[in-house]
Design a protein around this motif. Structure first.
Motif, mmCIF file in Angstrom:
data_model
loop_
_atom_site.group_PDB
_atom_site.id
_atom_site.type_symbol
_atom_site.label_atom_id
_atom_site.label_comp_id
_atom_site.label_asym_id
_atom_site.label_seq_id
_atom_site.Cartn_x
_atom_site.Cartn_y
_atom_site.Cartn_z
ATOM 1 N N LYS A 53 0.601 -1.246 0.238
ATOM 2 C CA LYS A 53 -0.041 -0.199 0.218
ATOM 3 C C LYS A 53 0.914 1.249 -0.321
ATOM 4 O O LYS A 53 0.309 2.996 0.364
ATOM 5 C CB LYS A 53 -0.651 0.056 1.197
ATOM 6 N N ASP A 116 1.381 7.207 -0.064
ATOM 7 C CA ASP A 116 -0.339 6.287 0.307
ATOM 8 C C ASP A 116 -1.460 5.805 -0.490
ATOM 9 O O ASP A 116 -2.136 6.884 -0.907
ATOM 10 C CB ASP A 116 -0.719 6.635 1.607
ATOM 11 N N ASP A 118 -4.305 4.622 -2.314
ATOM 12 C CA ASP A 118 -6.282 3.738 -2.039
ATOM 13 C C ASP A 118 -6.200 3.062 -2.309
ATOM 14 O O ASP A 118 -6.859 3.615 -3.743
ATOM 15 C CB ASP A 118 -6.914 5.793 -2.045
ATOM 16 N N HIS A 119 -6.650 1.917 -2.066
ATOM 17 C CA HIS A 119 -7.021 0.379 -2.881
ATOM 18 C C HIS A 119 -8.462 1.043 -2.523
ATOM 19 O O HIS A 119 -8.712 0.698 -1.484
ATOM 20 C CB HIS A 119 -6.339 -0.737 -2.439
ATOM 21 N N GLN A 120 -8.883 0.635 -4.063
ATOM 22 C CA GLN A 120 -10.793 0.057 -3.698
ATOM 23 C C GLN A 120 -10.743 -0.758 -5.011
ATOM 24 O O GLN A 120 -9.798 -1.804 -5.242
ATOM 25 C CB GLN A 120 -10.607 1.811 -5.009
ATOM 26 N N VAL A 137 -4.188 8.638 -1.359
ATOM 27 C CA VAL A 137 -4.829 8.507 -0.119
ATOM 28 C C VAL A 137 -5.238 10.318 0.194
ATOM 29 O O VAL A 137 -4.171 11.087 0.413
ATOM 30 C CB VAL A 137 -4.357 7.995 1.031
ATOM 31 N N SER A 140 -7.867 11.171 -4.011
ATOM 32 C CA SER A 140 -7.759 9.747 -4.465
ATOM 33 C C SER A 140 -9.455 10.137 -4.925
ATOM 34 O O SER A 140 -10.139 11.052 -4.653
ATOM 35 C CB SER A 140 -7.949 8.107 -3.486
#
Length: 150
Positions: A53, A116, A118-120, A137, A140
Motif C-alpha cells: 500500500k 499512501d 488508496d486501494h479500491q 490517500v 484519490s
C-alpha cells in the motif's frame, strides 16, 4: 499517461528495479489485456510492492513492444531475447508464457517519498490514470476503467 504497477514481492521485483538489475517489465495474457497497446514512450511508471500500500518509485518509459498471437516458440524466444533486461525467475517465465505480451522498458528510476495508495475493490495489478494523486490517500478519486478501454 501515468501507470501504477504492482510488483511481485516474492521475486523481489521492486528491489531489482531500484538496484538497476531490471529495466523492463512484461505483462501478458491469452488475449489483449491491460496494459497491452496502452503504454507509450514518455509515459511515467509508478511502482509499488504488492501488498505494501506504498508507492515508492517511479521511472520513465523509453520503449514499448506489443505482441499478439505468438506461437509457443515465439513466446520462448521473445522472452529469452529480453531476459537480461527482464531479470525473470523461472517461475515468472512460466507466468508470462502467454500469446499476447507487452514489454515495457524504462529508465531514470528514482525512489520517491512513499505515497499512501488508496486501494479500491475494482482495481487490477496495472492501473492507467491521469495523475498519481488520483490513487493516493487524501486526493484519490473513484477509480474507473475509462483510460483502460481498447
Amino acid at each position: 499517461m501515468v501507470h501504477l504497477v504492482y510488483c511481485e514481492d516474492k521475486a523481489r521485483v521492486l528491489d531489482k528495479i531500484i538496484a538497476g538489475e531490471k529495466t523492463m517489465i512484461v505483462r501478458g495474457a491469452a488475449g489483449r489485456k491491460i496494459p497491452h497497446s496502452r503504454v507509450f514512450t514518455g509515459d511515467i511508471l509508478y511502482f509499488m510492492q504488492k501488498g505494501s500500500k506504498k508507492i515508492t518509485a517511479k521511472a520513465n518509459v523509453v520503449n514499448v513492444e506489443n505482441f499478439v498471437k505468438l506461437s509457443e516458440e515465439e513466446i520462448i524466444s521473445t522472452i529469452k531475447e529480453r531476459q537480461k533486461k527482464l531479470s525473470l525467475t523461472d517461475k515468472q517465465k512460466e507466468r508470462w508464457h502467454k500469446k499476447c505480451l507487452c514489454f515495457i522498458e524504462f529508465s531514470d528510476v528514482e525512489q520517491i517519498e512513499p505515497l499512501d495508495f488508496d486501494h479500491q475493490s475494482n482495481m487490477d495489478d496495472w492501473l492507467i490514470i491521469e495523475k498519481i494523486e488520483d490513487v493516493v490517500v487524501g486526493t484519490s478519486i473513484p477509480y474507473n476503467y475509462d483510460n483502460s478501454r481498447f
